[in-house]
Design a protein around this motif. Structure first.
Motif, short mmCIF file in Angstrom:
data_model
loop_
_atom_site.label_atom_id
_atom_site.label_comp_id
_atom_site.label_asym_id
_atom_site.label_seq_id
_atom_site.Cartn_x
_atom_site.Cartn_y
_atom_site.Cartn_z
N LEU A 41 0.83 -1.20 0.00
CA LEU A 41 0.00 0.00 0.00
C LEU A 41 0.87 1.27 0.00
O LEU A 41 0.61 2.20 -0.76
N VAL A 42 1.89 1.27 0.82
CA VAL A 42 2.81 2.42 0.87
C VAL A 42 3.53 2.57 -0.48
O VAL A 42 3.73 3.68 -0.98
N GLY A 43 3.88 1.46 -1.11
CA GLY A 43 4.54 1.51 -2.41
C GLY A 43 3.65 2.07 -3.50
O GLY A 43 4.09 2.88 -4.32
N VAL A 44 2.39 1.66 -3.53
CA VAL A 44 1.45 2.16 -4.54
C VAL A 44 1.22 3.66 -4.37
O VAL A 44 1.25 4.42 -5.35
N LEU A 49 -2.93 14.78 -17.66
CA LEU A 49 -3.08 13.34 -17.55
C LEU A 49 -1.70 12.72 -17.37
O LEU A 49 -0.83 12.87 -18.23
N VAL A 50 -1.48 12.04 -16.25
CA VAL A 50 -0.17 11.47 -15.92
C VAL A 50 -0.28 9.96 -16.00
O VAL A 50 -1.10 9.36 -15.29
N PRO A 51 0.52 9.31 -16.85
CA PRO A 51 0.47 7.84 -16.90
C PRO A 51 0.93 7.24 -15.57
O PRO A 51 1.88 7.71 -14.95
N TYR A 52 0.25 6.19 -15.14
CA TYR A 52 0.56 5.58 -13.84
C TYR A 52 1.09 4.16 -14.04
O TYR A 52 2.28 3.95 -14.03
N ILE A 53 0.22 3.19 -14.20
CA ILE A 53 0.63 1.80 -14.41
C ILE A 53 -0.15 1.25 -15.59
O ILE A 53 -1.38 1.32 -15.61
N ALA A 54 0.55 0.73 -16.58
CA ALA A 54 -0.04 0.13 -17.78
C ALA A 54 -1.02 1.12 -18.43
O ALA A 54 -0.60 2.18 -18.87
N ASN A 55 -2.31 0.80 -18.46
CA ASN A 55 -3.28 1.70 -19.08
C ASN A 55 -4.04 2.53 -18.06
O ASN A 55 -5.08 3.10 -18.36
N VAL A 56 -3.53 2.64 -16.85
CA VAL A 56 -4.14 3.44 -15.79
C VAL A 56 -3.40 4.78 -15.72
O VAL A 56 -2.18 4.81 -15.69
#
Length: 120
Positions: free
Chosen positions: A19-22, A100-107
């Protein structure tokens, strides 16, 4: 006699670290967007400060914004997107944009920025 155990299990520790990592990764990805926003606000305040000295018109404000945009090297929003509004109480510079900031894959993470700076 039964002995009570105290403390956190390894699985509980892994869940908290995940959770802290995400959340930490999201913060790392959003920091450049907020730094760009602070550059935009700084450029708008500088242009408004230059406009207070004389009787500003929208063309002079636009040139001042363009100059500050080139100095700060702002690319998230264009200086032409700054609205110059003349009212009874003076001139106001207004910016309203989404990044819009890319996060992980298509999120992706979407951040909305809005600021109004009064010239006079």
């Amino acid at each position: 006699m039964r002995r009570n155990q105290q403390g956190m299990t390894f699985i509980g520790l892994l869940c908290i670290l995940a959770l802290v990592g995400v959340i930490g990764y999201a913060v790392i990805r959003l920091v450049p967007a907020y730094l760009t926003y602070m550059q935009v606000v700084k450029a708008m305040n500088a242009a408004a400060g230059e406009g207070k000295n004389d009787n500003p018109d929208s063309a002079a404000m636009r040139r001042s914004l363009e100059r500050h945009w080139e100095i700060e090297d702002i690319s998230a929003v264009d200086y032409k997107d700054i609205e110059i509004v003349k009212g009874d109480d003076g001139i106001q510079l207004h910016v309203d944009y989404n990044e819009l900031v890319p996060y992980i894959a298509n999120v992706s993470l979407s951040v909305h920025f809005e600021k109004t700076v009064k010239v006079q």
